[in-house]
Design a protein around this motif. Structure first.
Motif, mmCIF file in Angstrom:
data_model
loop_
_atom_site.group_PDB
_atom_site.id
_atom_site.type_symbol
_atom_site.label_atom_id
_atom_site.label_comp_id
_atom_site.label_asym_id
_atom_site.label_seq_id
_atom_site.Cartn_x
_atom_site.Cartn_y
_atom_site.Cartn_z
ATOM 1 N N ILE A 320 -13.378 44.201 47.120
ATOM 2 C CA ILE A 320 -12.572 43.158 46.497
ATOM 3 C C ILE A 320 -12.472 43.374 44.996
ATOM 4 C CG2 ILE A 320 -12.455 40.678 46.002
ATOM 5 C CD1 ILE A 320 -13.708 40.234 48.782
ATOM 6 N N ASN A 321 -13.581 43.759 44.367
ATOM 7 C CA ASN A 321 -13.566 43.987 42.923
ATOM 8 C C ASN A 321 -12.717 45.190 42.533
ATOM 9 O OD1 ASN A 321 -15.507 42.519 40.745
ATOM 10 N ND2 ASN A 321 -16.171 42.120 42.845
ATOM 11 N N CYS A 322 -12.733 46.210 43.344
ATOM 12 C CA CYS A 322 -11.893 47.381 43.071
ATOM 13 C C CYS A 322 -10.411 47.009 43.138
ATOM 14 C CB CYS A 322 -12.207 48.508 44.048
ATOM 15 S SG CYS A 322 -13.781 49.340 43.731
ATOM 16 N N VAL A 323 -10.062 46.189 44.124
ATOM 17 C CA VAL A 323 -8.670 45.734 44.244
ATOM 18 C C VAL A 323 -8.290 44.887 43.025
ATOM 19 C CG1 VAL A 323 -7.081 44.271 45.558
ATOM 20 C CG2 VAL A 323 -8.642 45.824 46.759
ATOM 21 N N PHE A 356 -13.899 48.502 33.922
ATOM 22 C CA PHE A 356 -14.824 49.394 34.636
ATOM 23 C C PHE A 356 -16.258 48.907 34.434
ATOM 24 C CE2 PHE A 356 -11.706 53.134 33.720
ATOM 25 C CZ PHE A 356 -10.805 52.609 34.636
ATOM 26 N N GLY A 357 -16.575 48.533 33.202
ATOM 27 C CA GLY A 357 -17.909 48.017 32.912
ATOM 28 C C GLY A 357 -18.201 46.741 33.674
ATOM 29 N N THR A 358 -17.200 45.868 33.795
ATOM 30 C CA THR A 358 -17.366 44.613 34.534
ATOM 31 C C THR A 358 -17.628 44.887 36.010
ATOM 32 O OG1 THR A 358 -15.869 43.510 32.979
ATOM 33 C CG2 THR A 358 -16.306 42.388 35.049
ATOM 34 N N LEU A 359 -16.962 45.894 36.571
ATOM 35 C CA LEU A 359 -17.211 46.295 37.962
ATOM 36 C C LEU A 359 -18.657 46.737 38.143
ATOM 37 C CD1 LEU A 359 -16.331 47.125 40.855
ATOM 38 C CD2 LEU A 359 -15.615 49.327 39.885
ATOM 39 N N PHE A 360 -19.145 47.581 37.237
ATOM 40 C CA PHE A 360 -20.523 48.074 37.330
ATOM 41 C C PHE A 360 -21.532 46.938 37.167
ATOM 42 C CE2 PHE A 360 -18.704 52.254 35.511
ATOM 43 C CZ PHE A 360 -18.325 52.660 36.770
ATOM 44 N N LEU A 361 -21.215 45.986 36.295
ATOM 45 C CA LEU A 361 -22.111 44.838 36.113
ATOM 46 C C LEU A 361 -22.206 44.025 37.400
ATOM 47 C CD1 LEU A 361 -23.795 42.844 34.446
ATOM 48 C CD2 LEU A 361 -21.653 41.765 33.717
ATOM 49 N N ILE A 439 -18.801 53.205 49.279
ATOM 50 C CA ILE A 439 -18.748 52.462 48.021
ATOM 51 C C ILE A 439 -18.358 53.387 46.877
ATOM 52 C CG2 ILE A 439 -20.211 51.337 46.292
ATOM 53 C CD1 ILE A 439 -21.664 49.931 48.614
ATOM 54 N N ILE A 440 -18.983 54.563 46.816
ATOM 55 C CA ILE A 440 -18.677 55.528 45.756
ATOM 56 C C ILE A 440 -17.210 55.969 45.829
ATOM 57 C CG2 ILE A 440 -19.147 57.869 44.922
ATOM 58 C CD1 ILE A 440 -22.078 57.420 45.661
ATOM 59 N N ILE A 441 -16.725 56.203 47.047
ATOM 60 C CA ILE A 441 -15.326 56.621 47.227
ATOM 61 C C ILE A 441 -14.380 55.532 46.697
ATOM 62 C CG2 ILE A 441 -13.521 57.043 48.940
ATOM 63 C CD1 ILE A 441 -15.662 58.519 50.596
ATOM 64 N N HIS A 442 -14.670 54.276 47.030
ATOM 65 C CA HIS A 442 -13.836 53.177 46.547
ATOM 66 C C HIS A 442 -13.833 53.117 45.023
ATOM 67 C CE1 HIS A 442 -12.268 50.987 49.982
ATOM 68 N NE2 HIS A 442 -13.428 51.133 50.601
ATOM 69 N N ILE A 443 -15.001 53.251 44.427
ATOM 70 C CA ILE A 443 -15.112 53.180 42.962
ATOM 71 C C ILE A 443 -14.313 54.306 42.313
ATOM 72 C CG2 ILE A 443 -16.691 53.380 41.007
ATOM 73 C CD1 ILE A 443 -18.824 52.009 42.764
ATOM 74 N N ILE A 444 -14.507 55.523 42.806
ATOM 75 C CA ILE A 444 -13.822 56.684 42.212
ATOM 76 C C ILE A 444 -12.306 56.574 42.356
ATOM 77 C CG2 ILE A 444 -13.453 59.179 42.418
ATOM 78 C CD1 ILE A 444 -16.432 59.437 43.126
ATOM 79 N N ILE A 445 -11.855 56.258 43.573
ATOM 80 C CA ILE A 445 -10.404 56.179 43.810
ATOM 81 C C ILE A 445 -9.769 55.090 42.954
ATOM 82 C CG2 ILE A 445 -8.634 55.581 45.506
ATOM 83 C CD1 ILE A 445 -10.291 56.977 47.628
ATOM 84 N N SER A 446 -10.385 53.915 42.905
ATOM 85 C CA SER A 446 -9.797 52.808 42.140
ATOM 86 C C SER A 446 -9.790 53.109 40.649
ATOM 87 C CB SER A 446 -10.550 51.500 42.416
ATOM 88 O OG SER A 446 -11.916 51.599 42.027
ATOM 89 N N ILE A 447 -10.833 53.762 40.146
ATOM 90 C CA ILE A 447 -10.879 54.111 38.723
ATOM 91 C C ILE A 447 -9.829 55.173 38.392
ATOM 92 C CG2 ILE A 447 -12.259 55.310 36.964
ATOM 93 C CD1 ILE A 447 -14.674 53.744 37.916
#
Length: 492
Positions: A320-323, A356-361, A439-447
Protein backbone atom coordinates in the motif's frame (compact mmCIF):
# COMPACT_ATOMS: atom_id res chain seq x y z
CA UNK A 1 -9.02 -11.14 13.72
CA UNK A 2 -9.04 -9.77 10.20
CA UNK A 3 -12.39 -7.99 10.45
CA UNK A 4 -11.48 -6.52 13.82
CA UNK A 5 -8.12 -5.29 12.54
CA UNK A 6 -9.72 -3.82 9.44
CA UNK A 7 -12.39 -2.10 11.54
CA UNK A 8 -9.77 -0.65 13.87
CA UNK A 9 -7.44 0.45 11.08
CA UNK A 10 -10.30 1.91 9.05
CA UNK A 11 -11.79 3.76 12.03
CA UNK A 12 -8.47 5.07 13.26
CA UNK A 13 -7.54 5.71 9.65
CA UNK A 14 -10.51 8.01 9.06
CA UNK A 15 -9.77 9.73 12.36
CA UNK A 16 -6.08 10.15 11.58
CA UNK A 17 -6.80 11.50 8.11
CA UNK A 18 -9.21 14.07 9.52
CA UNK A 19 -6.86 14.94 12.38
CA UNK A 20 -3.99 15.61 9.99
CA UNK A 21 -5.84 16.86 6.94
CA UNK A 22 -6.88 20.16 8.52
CA UNK A 23 -3.33 21.19 9.58
CA UNK A 24 -2.26 19.89 6.16
CA UNK A 25 -4.78 22.15 4.41
CA UNK A 26 -3.48 24.98 6.55
CA UNK A 27 -0.21 24.70 4.63
CA UNK A 28 -2.14 25.69 1.50
CA UNK A 29 -3.30 28.87 3.22
CA UNK A 30 -0.09 29.79 5.04
CA UNK A 31 2.19 29.41 2.02
CA UNK A 32 -0.06 31.81 0.12
CA UNK A 33 -0.15 34.43 2.89
CA UNK A 34 3.43 34.24 4.13
CA UNK A 35 6.80 34.19 2.38
CA UNK A 36 9.24 31.29 2.96
CA UNK A 37 11.11 33.51 5.46
CA UNK A 38 7.94 34.15 7.47
CA UNK A 39 6.72 30.56 7.17
CA UNK A 40 10.06 29.34 8.58
CA UNK A 41 8.99 30.48 12.07
CA UNK A 42 6.05 28.06 11.90
CA UNK A 43 8.32 25.21 10.71
CA UNK A 44 10.95 25.90 13.36
CA UNK A 45 8.54 26.04 16.30
CA UNK A 46 6.82 22.79 15.43
CA UNK A 47 10.20 21.10 14.99
CA UNK A 48 11.13 22.01 18.57
CA UNK A 49 7.64 21.06 19.76
CA UNK A 50 8.22 17.46 18.67
CA UNK A 51 11.34 17.15 20.83
CA UNK A 52 9.69 18.65 23.89
CA UNK A 53 6.56 16.53 23.48
CA UNK A 54 8.65 13.35 23.48
CA UNK A 55 10.36 14.48 26.70
CA UNK A 56 7.14 15.42 28.51
CA UNK A 57 5.34 12.17 27.63
CA UNK A 58 8.61 10.18 28.21
CA UNK A 59 7.41 7.01 26.51
CA UNK A 60 4.43 6.56 28.84
CA UNK A 61 1.99 5.88 26.01
CA UNK A 62 3.67 2.69 24.79
CA UNK A 63 4.41 1.68 28.39
CA UNK A 64 0.74 2.17 29.19
CA UNK A 65 -0.28 -0.18 26.36
CA UNK A 66 2.20 -2.78 27.56
CA UNK A 67 1.10 -2.89 31.21
CA UNK A 68 -2.62 -2.11 30.94
CA UNK A 69 -3.21 -5.49 29.24
CA UNK A 70 -0.96 -7.37 31.70
CA UNK A 71 -3.20 -9.16 34.20
CA UNK A 72 -0.47 -8.97 36.85
CA UNK A 73 -1.12 -5.23 37.24
CA UNK A 74 -4.18 -3.31 38.37
CA UNK A 75 -5.55 -1.38 35.40
CA UNK A 76 -6.57 1.62 37.48
CA UNK A 77 -3.08 1.83 39.00
CA UNK A 78 -1.45 1.70 35.57
CA UNK A 79 -3.82 4.37 34.22
CA UNK A 80 -3.40 6.67 37.21
CA UNK A 81 0.36 6.25 37.54
CA UNK A 82 1.05 6.91 33.86
CA UNK A 83 -1.11 10.05 33.87
CA UNK A 84 0.39 11.45 37.09
CA UNK A 85 3.90 10.83 35.75
CA UNK A 86 3.16 12.99 32.69
CA UNK A 87 1.47 15.59 34.91
CA UNK A 88 4.55 15.92 37.12
CA UNK A 89 6.91 16.25 34.13
CA UNK A 90 4.55 18.84 32.60
CA UNK A 91 4.70 20.98 35.75
CA UNK A 92 8.49 20.70 35.92
CA UNK A 93 8.76 21.59 32.23
CA UNK A 94 6.58 24.67 32.72
CA UNK A 95 8.72 25.85 35.67
CA UNK A 96 11.91 25.27 33.68
CA UNK A 97 10.77 27.26 30.65
CA UNK A 98 9.37 30.13 32.69
CA UNK A 99 12.59 30.30 34.73
CA UNK A 100 14.93 30.28 31.75
CA UNK A 101 12.96 32.00 29.01
CA UNK A 102 15.79 34.47 28.36
CA UNK A 103 18.24 31.63 27.83
CA UNK A 104 15.91 29.97 25.36
CA UNK A 105 15.48 33.25 23.52
CA UNK A 106 19.23 33.67 23.22
CA UNK A 107 19.58 30.15 21.83
CA UNK A 108 16.70 30.45 19.36
CA UNK A 109 18.04 33.70 17.88
CA UNK A 110 14.61 35.37 17.73
CA UNK A 111 13.71 37.35 14.64
CA UNK A 112 10.34 38.47 15.99
CA UNK A 113 9.83 40.63 19.10
CA UNK A 114 6.90 38.42 20.15
CA UNK A 115 9.08 35.30 20.22
CA UNK A 116 8.99 35.13 24.02
CA UNK A 117 5.19 35.21 23.98
CA UNK A 118 5.15 32.51 21.30
CA UNK A 119 7.31 30.30 23.53
CA UNK A 120 4.89 30.63 26.46
CA UNK A 121 1.94 29.80 24.22
CA UNK A 122 3.74 26.78 22.91
CA UNK A 123 4.58 25.49 26.39
CA UNK A 124 0.89 25.39 27.26
CA UNK A 125 0.04 23.77 23.92
CA UNK A 126 2.53 21.01 24.69
CA UNK A 127 1.23 20.55 28.24
CA UNK A 128 -2.43 20.27 27.24
CA UNK A 129 -1.52 17.84 24.44
CA UNK A 130 0.66 15.75 26.78
CA UNK A 131 -2.03 15.52 29.46
CA UNK A 132 -4.44 14.21 26.83
CA UNK A 133 -2.18 11.32 25.76
CA UNK A 134 -3.07 8.73 28.43
CA UNK A 135 -6.84 9.41 28.41
CA UNK A 136 -6.81 9.01 24.63
CA UNK A 137 -4.72 5.84 24.95
CA UNK A 138 -7.20 4.40 27.42
CA UNK A 139 -10.04 5.01 24.98
CA UNK A 140 -8.08 2.97 22.43
CA UNK A 141 -7.52 0.13 24.90
CA UNK A 142 -11.22 0.08 25.78
CA UNK A 143 -11.96 0.18 22.02
CA UNK A 144 -14.22 3.21 22.41
CA UNK A 145 -13.52 4.09 18.81
CA UNK A 146 -16.39 6.54 18.32
CA UNK A 147 -15.58 8.61 21.39
CA UNK A 148 -11.87 8.55 20.58
CA UNK A 149 -12.53 9.65 17.02
CA UNK A 150 -14.90 12.51 17.88
CA UNK A 151 -12.62 13.96 20.57
CA UNK A 152 -9.54 13.57 18.37
CA UNK A 153 -11.16 15.33 15.43
CA UNK A 154 -12.47 18.33 17.39
CA UNK A 155 -9.01 19.79 18.04
CA UNK A 156 -7.70 20.00 14.44
CA UNK A 157 -11.05 21.26 13.18
CA UNK A 158 -11.00 24.10 15.70
CA UNK A 159 -7.33 24.72 15.01
CA UNK A 160 -7.99 25.01 11.28
CA UNK A 161 -11.01 27.31 11.41
CA UNK A 162 -9.68 29.55 14.18
CA UNK A 163 -6.43 29.88 12.20
CA UNK A 164 -8.37 30.92 9.09
CA UNK A 165 -10.28 33.45 11.15
CA UNK A 166 -7.17 34.96 12.75
CA UNK A 167 -4.69 34.99 9.87
CA UNK A 168 -7.03 35.51 6.91
CA UNK A 169 -10.62 36.58 7.58
CA UNK A 170 -9.97 39.23 10.23
CA UNK A 171 -7.07 40.88 8.33
CA UNK A 172 -9.21 40.78 5.17
CA UNK A 173 -12.16 42.38 6.97
CA UNK A 174 -9.96 45.09 8.46
CA UNK A 175 -8.27 45.78 5.12
CA UNK A 176 -11.66 46.24 3.41
CA UNK A 177 -13.01 48.42 6.25
CA UNK A 178 -15.96 46.16 6.91
CA UNK A 179 -18.03 47.62 9.79
CA UNK A 180 -18.12 44.37 11.76
CA UNK A 181 -14.33 44.33 12.02
CA UNK A 182 -13.97 47.90 13.31
CA UNK A 183 -14.50 46.60 16.83
CA UNK A 184 -11.61 44.16 16.39
CA UNK A 185 -8.99 46.66 15.15
CA UNK A 186 -7.87 47.81 18.65
CA UNK A 187 -7.23 44.19 19.68
CA UNK A 188 -5.64 42.85 16.51
CA UNK A 189 -1.87 43.18 16.09
CA UNK A 190 -0.56 42.60 12.57
CA UNK A 191 2.98 42.22 13.88
CA UNK A 192 2.09 38.92 15.52
CA UNK A 193 1.59 37.54 12.00
CA UNK A 194 1.90 33.78 11.79
CA UNK A 195 1.91 33.70 15.60
CA UNK A 196 -1.88 33.78 15.45
CA UNK A 197 -1.70 30.18 14.28
CA UNK A 198 -0.13 29.35 17.66
CA UNK A 199 -3.07 31.03 19.43
CA UNK A 200 -5.46 28.87 17.39
CA UNK A 201 -3.50 25.75 18.38
CA UNK A 202 -3.54 26.74 22.06
CA UNK A 203 -7.32 27.25 22.05
CA UNK A 204 -7.98 23.93 20.30
CA UNK A 205 -5.61 21.95 22.58
CA UNK A 206 -7.13 23.50 25.69
CA UNK A 207 -10.71 22.72 24.64
CA UNK A 208 -9.78 19.10 23.81
CA UNK A 209 -8.25 18.74 27.27
CA UNK A 210 -11.45 20.15 28.83
CA UNK A 211 -13.56 17.62 26.91
CA UNK A 212 -11.36 14.80 28.25
CA UNK A 213 -11.83 15.89 31.87
CA UNK A 214 -14.67 13.40 32.53
CA UNK A 215 -12.28 10.58 31.57
CA UNK A 216 -9.46 12.15 33.57
CA UNK A 217 -11.65 12.42 36.68
CA UNK A 218 -12.27 8.67 36.48
CA UNK A 219 -8.62 8.23 37.41
CA UNK A 220 -8.09 7.27 41.04
CA UNK A 221 -5.06 9.61 41.26
CA UNK A 222 -3.12 7.05 43.24
CA UNK A 223 0.52 6.95 42.31
CA UNK A 224 2.17 3.53 42.58
CA UNK A 225 5.95 3.81 42.74
CA UNK A 226 6.25 0.08 42.01
CA UNK A 227 4.12 0.33 38.86
CA UNK A 228 5.85 3.54 37.81
CA UNK A 229 9.29 1.91 38.02
CA UNK A 230 8.11 -0.97 35.84
CA UNK A 231 6.57 1.35 33.26
CA UNK A 232 9.49 3.78 33.33
CA UNK A 233 12.16 1.10 32.92
CA UNK A 234 10.21 -0.28 29.97
CA UNK A 235 9.46 3.20 28.57
CA UNK A 236 12.84 4.89 29.01
CA UNK A 237 14.38 3.37 25.87
CA UNK A 238 11.17 4.22 24.03
CA UNK A 239 11.47 7.83 25.18
CA UNK A 240 15.06 7.93 23.95
CA UNK A 241 13.97 6.33 20.69
CA UNK A 242 11.11 8.82 20.45
CA UNK A 243 13.43 11.77 20.89
CA UNK A 244 15.78 10.28 18.33
CA UNK A 245 12.90 9.76 15.92
CA UNK A 246 11.86 13.39 16.31
CA UNK A 247 15.45 14.50 15.68
CA UNK A 248 15.47 12.42 12.51
CA UNK A 249 12.10 13.74 11.40
CA UNK A 250 12.17 17.41 12.35
CA UNK A 251 15.55 18.67 13.50
CA UNK A 252 16.89 19.01 9.97
CA UNK A 253 14.81 22.20 9.79
CA UNK A 254 16.63 23.46 12.87
CA UNK A 255 20.01 22.49 11.44
CA UNK A 256 19.21 24.49 8.31
CA UNK A 257 18.38 27.50 10.46
CA UNK A 258 21.70 27.43 12.35
CA UNK A 259 24.15 26.05 9.80
CA UNK A 260 23.35 28.36 6.90
CA UNK A 261 24.11 32.09 6.61
CA UNK A 262 21.36 34.31 8.02
CA UNK A 263 20.51 35.74 4.61
CA UNK A 264 19.39 32.36 3.22
CA UNK A 265 18.63 30.22 6.31
CA UNK A 266 15.02 31.25 6.87
CA UNK A 267 14.24 30.99 3.15
CA UNK A 268 15.58 27.42 2.94
CA UNK A 269 13.77 26.37 6.14
CA UNK A 270 10.50 27.69 4.71
CA UNK A 271 10.96 25.98 1.34
CA UNK A 272 12.10 22.68 2.83
CA UNK A 273 9.41 22.62 5.51
CA UNK A 274 6.63 23.30 3.00
CA UNK A 275 7.81 20.68 0.46
CA UNK A 276 8.36 18.14 3.24
CA UNK A 277 4.64 18.43 4.03
CA UNK A 278 3.86 16.41 0.89
CA UNK A 279 4.98 13.31 2.80
CA UNK A 280 1.94 13.88 5.06
CA UNK A 281 -0.13 11.63 2.78
CA UNK A 282 2.08 8.63 3.59
CA UNK A 283 2.48 9.64 7.22
CA UNK A 284 -1.31 9.64 7.58
CA UNK A 285 -1.55 6.01 6.52
CA UNK A 286 1.40 5.03 8.70
CA UNK A 287 -0.14 6.62 11.78
CA UNK A 288 -3.59 5.20 11.11
CA UNK A 289 -2.14 1.75 10.65
CA UNK A 290 -0.07 1.88 13.83
CA UNK A 291 -2.96 3.27 15.88
CA UNK A 292 -5.10 0.32 14.87
CA UNK A 293 -2.42 -2.37 14.96
CA UNK A 294 -0.15 -1.54 17.91
CA UNK A 295 -2.53 -2.78 20.65
CA UNK A 296 -2.71 -6.14 18.79
CA UNK A 297 1.05 -6.47 18.83
CA UNK A 298 0.81 -6.84 22.59
CA UNK A 299 -2.53 -8.61 22.92
CA UNK A 300 -1.66 -11.37 20.46
CA UNK A 301 2.09 -11.80 20.91
CA UNK A 302 1.68 -15.17 22.67
CA UNK A 303 -0.74 -16.65 20.14
CA UNK A 304 0.30 -19.46 17.88
CA UNK A 305 0.18 -17.75 14.51
CA UNK A 306 1.24 -14.28 15.71
CA UNK A 307 4.45 -14.18 13.67
CA UNK A 308 2.71 -15.22 10.47
CA UNK A 309 0.14 -12.49 10.95
CA UNK A 310 2.87 -9.91 11.64
CA UNK A 311 4.53 -10.97 8.40
CA UNK A 312 1.31 -10.65 6.41
CA UNK A 313 0.56 -7.26 7.90
CA UNK A 314 4.02 -6.05 6.93
CA UNK A 315 3.57 -7.19 3.34
CA UNK A 316 0.28 -5.36 2.90
CA UNK A 317 1.70 -2.28 4.56
CA UNK A 318 4.62 -2.20 2.12
CA UNK A 319 2.44 -2.75 -0.95
CA UNK A 320 0.00 0.00 0.00
CA UNK A 321 2.82 2.41 0.84
CA UNK A 322 4.59 1.73 -2.44
CA UNK A 323 1.38 2.50 -4.33
CA UNK A 324 0.87 5.69 -2.32
CA UNK A 325 4.47 6.80 -2.81
CA UNK A 326 4.37 6.23 -6.56
CA UNK A 327 0.95 7.89 -6.76
CA UNK A 328 2.21 11.02 -5.04
CA UNK A 329 5.30 11.30 -7.22
CA UNK A 330 3.47 10.68 -10.49
CA UNK A 331 0.86 13.30 -9.60
CA UNK A 332 3.20 15.92 -8.18
CA UNK A 333 2.09 18.41 -10.85
CA UNK A 334 -1.43 18.39 -9.40
CA UNK A 335 -0.35 18.24 -5.76
CA UNK A 336 2.04 21.19 -5.97
CA UNK A 337 -0.66 23.45 -7.43
CA UNK A 338 -3.17 22.47 -4.76
CA UNK A 339 -0.83 22.53 -1.81
CA UNK A 340 1.92 25.09 -2.38
CA UNK A 341 2.23 28.64 -3.60
CA UNK A 342 4.42 28.96 -6.69
CA UNK A 343 7.34 30.50 -4.78
CA UNK A 344 7.76 27.17 -2.92
CA UNK A 345 7.99 24.97 -6.05
CA UNK A 346 11.74 25.46 -6.26
CA UNK A 347 12.17 22.79 -3.57
CA UNK A 348 10.05 20.05 -5.19
CA UNK A 349 13.06 18.08 -6.46
CA UNK A 350 13.70 16.78 -2.93
CA UNK A 351 10.21 15.26 -2.64
CA UNK A 352 11.13 11.78 -4.00
CA UNK A 353 13.98 11.49 -1.47
CA UNK A 354 11.69 12.50 1.39
CA UNK A 355 9.01 10.01 0.30
CA UNK A 356 11.54 7.17 -0.02
CA UNK A 357 12.68 7.97 3.51
CA UNK A 358 9.07 7.97 4.74
CA UNK A 359 8.58 4.50 3.22
CA UNK A 360 11.66 3.18 5.03
CA UNK A 361 10.50 4.75 8.30
CA UNK A 362 7.12 3.02 8.03
CA UNK A 363 8.79 -0.35 7.46
CA UNK A 364 11.15 0.27 10.39
CA UNK A 365 8.20 1.03 12.70
CA UNK A 366 6.54 -2.22 11.61
CA UNK A 367 9.74 -4.11 12.31
CA UNK A 368 9.79 -2.64 15.83
CA UNK A 369 7.27 -5.27 16.92
CA UNK A 370 10.13 -7.69 17.67
CA UNK A 371 11.72 -5.59 20.40
CA UNK A 372 8.42 -4.38 21.86
CA UNK A 373 6.85 -7.79 22.39
CA UNK A 374 10.12 -9.28 23.71
CA UNK A 375 10.65 -6.39 26.18
CA UNK A 376 13.93 -5.47 24.49
CA UNK A 377 12.96 -1.86 23.98
CA UNK A 378 16.55 -0.73 24.51
CA UNK A 379 17.17 -1.93 20.96
CA UNK A 380 14.74 0.74 19.80
CA UNK A 381 16.87 3.37 21.51
CA UNK A 382 20.08 1.97 20.03
CA UNK A 383 18.69 1.75 16.52
CA UNK A 384 17.32 5.27 16.73
CA UNK A 385 20.69 6.47 18.05
CA UNK A 386 22.29 5.11 14.89
CA UNK A 387 19.78 7.08 12.84
CA UNK A 388 20.42 10.22 14.88
CA UNK A 389 24.18 9.95 14.38
CA UNK A 390 23.71 9.59 10.61
CA UNK A 391 21.24 12.50 10.52
CA UNK A 392 23.43 14.84 12.55
CA UNK A 393 26.63 13.91 10.73
CA UNK A 394 25.23 14.41 7.22
CA UNK A 395 23.44 17.62 8.16
CA UNK A 396 26.42 19.19 9.88
CA UNK A 397 28.89 18.24 7.17
CA UNK A 398 26.84 18.90 4.06
CA UNK A 399 24.19 21.56 4.87
CA UNK A 400 26.73 24.39 4.51
CA UNK A 401 27.48 23.04 1.01
CA UNK A 402 24.18 21.67 -0.31
CA UNK A 403 21.51 23.25 1.91
CA UNK A 404 18.22 21.38 2.20
CA UNK A 405 19.41 18.70 -0.26
CA UNK A 406 21.70 17.47 2.52
CA UNK A 407 18.72 17.29 4.88
CA UNK A 408 16.69 15.25 2.39
CA UNK A 409 19.53 12.77 1.87
CA UNK A 410 20.12 12.56 5.62
CA UNK A 411 16.46 11.62 6.14
CA UNK A 412 16.61 8.92 3.47
CA UNK A 413 19.90 7.34 4.58
CA UNK A 414 19.05 7.48 8.28
CA UNK A 415 15.76 5.62 7.92
CA UNK A 416 17.24 3.15 5.46
CA UNK A 417 20.03 2.18 7.87
CA UNK A 418 17.60 1.90 10.80
CA UNK A 419 15.31 -0.34 8.74
CA UNK A 420 18.09 -2.68 7.62
CA UNK A 421 19.68 -2.96 11.07
CA UNK A 422 16.31 -3.60 12.74
CA UNK A 423 15.56 -6.43 10.32
CA UNK A 424 18.99 -8.05 10.78
CA UNK A 425 18.96 -7.89 14.58
CA UNK A 426 15.27 -8.74 14.88
CA UNK A 427 15.63 -11.77 12.60
CA UNK A 428 18.07 -13.25 15.12
CA UNK A 429 16.16 -12.31 18.27
CA UNK A 430 12.54 -12.83 17.17
CA UNK A 431 12.42 -14.29 13.66
CA UNK A 432 9.29 -13.36 11.74
CA UNK A 433 8.72 -15.01 8.34
CA UNK A 434 8.50 -11.81 6.31
CA UNK A 435 8.04 -12.22 2.55
CA UNK A 436 11.41 -10.55 2.15
CA UNK A 437 11.99 -11.25 -1.52
CA UNK A 438 8.60 -9.89 -2.57
CA UNK A 439 8.93 -6.87 -0.29
CA UNK A 440 12.34 -5.96 -1.75
CA UNK A 441 11.00 -6.35 -5.30
CA UNK A 442 8.09 -4.00 -4.52
CA UNK A 443 10.41 -1.40 -3.00
CA UNK A 444 12.88 -1.50 -5.90
CA UNK A 445 10.24 -1.41 -8.64
CA UNK A 446 8.25 1.43 -7.05
CA UNK A 447 11.39 3.50 -6.42
CA UNK A 448 12.73 2.97 -9.97
CA UNK A 449 9.33 3.85 -11.45
CA UNK A 450 9.18 6.95 -9.24
CA UNK A 451 12.60 8.13 -10.40
CA UNK A 452 11.73 7.50 -14.05
CA UNK A 453 8.48 9.44 -13.78
CA UNK A 454 9.89 12.36 -11.79
CA UNK A 455 13.31 12.91 -13.31
CA UNK A 456 13.34 11.18 -16.71
CA UNK A 457 9.86 12.24 -17.85
CA UNK A 458 10.03 15.53 -15.94
CA UNK A 459 6.86 14.89 -13.87
CA UNK A 460 4.67 14.45 -16.96
CA UNK A 461 1.21 13.79 -15.56
CA UNK A 462 -0.06 11.43 -18.26
CA UNK A 463 3.09 9.30 -18.46
CA UNK A 464 3.34 9.25 -14.68
CA UNK A 465 -0.15 7.88 -14.23
CA UNK A 466 0.43 5.26 -16.93
CA UNK A 467 3.44 4.15 -14.87
CA UNK A 468 1.26 4.06 -11.73
CA UNK A 469 -1.40 1.96 -13.48
CA UNK A 470 1.31 -0.36 -14.75
CA UNK A 471 2.62 -0.90 -11.23
CA UNK A 472 -0.84 -1.60 -9.80
CA UNK A 473 -1.48 -4.05 -12.64
CA UNK A 474 1.79 -5.84 -11.86
CA UNK A 475 0.67 -6.29 -8.25
CA UNK A 476 -2.48 -8.17 -9.24
CA UNK A 477 -0.88 -10.08 -12.11
CA UNK A 478 2.00 -11.49 -10.07
CA UNK A 479 0.27 -11.65 -6.70
CA UNK A 480 -3.20 -12.99 -7.46
CA UNK A 481 -3.63 -14.36 -3.94
CA UNK A 482 -3.33 -10.98 -2.23
CA UNK A 483 -5.78 -11.19 0.68
CA UNK A 484 -6.14 -10.97 4.43
CA UNK A 485 -6.79 -14.68 4.90
CA UNK A 486 -3.66 -15.17 7.02
CA UNK A 487 -4.99 -13.05 9.90
CA UNK A 488 -6.65 -15.67 12.10
CA UNK A 489 -6.07 -14.64 15.69
CA UNK A 490 -8.81 -16.02 17.89
CA UNK A 491 -9.75 -13.20 20.22
CA UNK A 492 -11.47 -13.83 23.50
Amino acid sequence: MSKNILTQVFSYGITTVLVRVFPFLLTFLLTRIYSPNQYSLFVEFYAFAGIFNAIITHGMETGFFKFIVDKKYNKQEVYSTAFISILIISILFLILILSYTDSFLAYFKPNNKYYETFIIWFVFILIFDALSVIPFSNLRVEEKIFKFSVLKIISPVLYFFISILLVYLIPLGIKNNLPLFNYIIPYYNNQIGIGYVFIANLISSFLTFILLLPDIFKISFKFSLFVWKKIFIYSLPIMIAGIGAIINETMDKIFLRYLLPNNIAEYQVGIYGACYKISTFMILFKQAYLLGIEPYFFKNAAKENAKQSYASLMYFFVVINCVMMLGLITNIEIIKKIMLAKQYWVGLDIVPLVLFGTLFLGIYLNLSVWYKVTNKTYYGALLTLVGVIITIAINFIYIPIYGYWASAWATLLSYFCMMVLSYIIGHKSYPIPYQLRKIIIHIIISIVMSLISFYLFNQNLMIGNLILIMYIALIFIFDKNISLKNFKFNEN
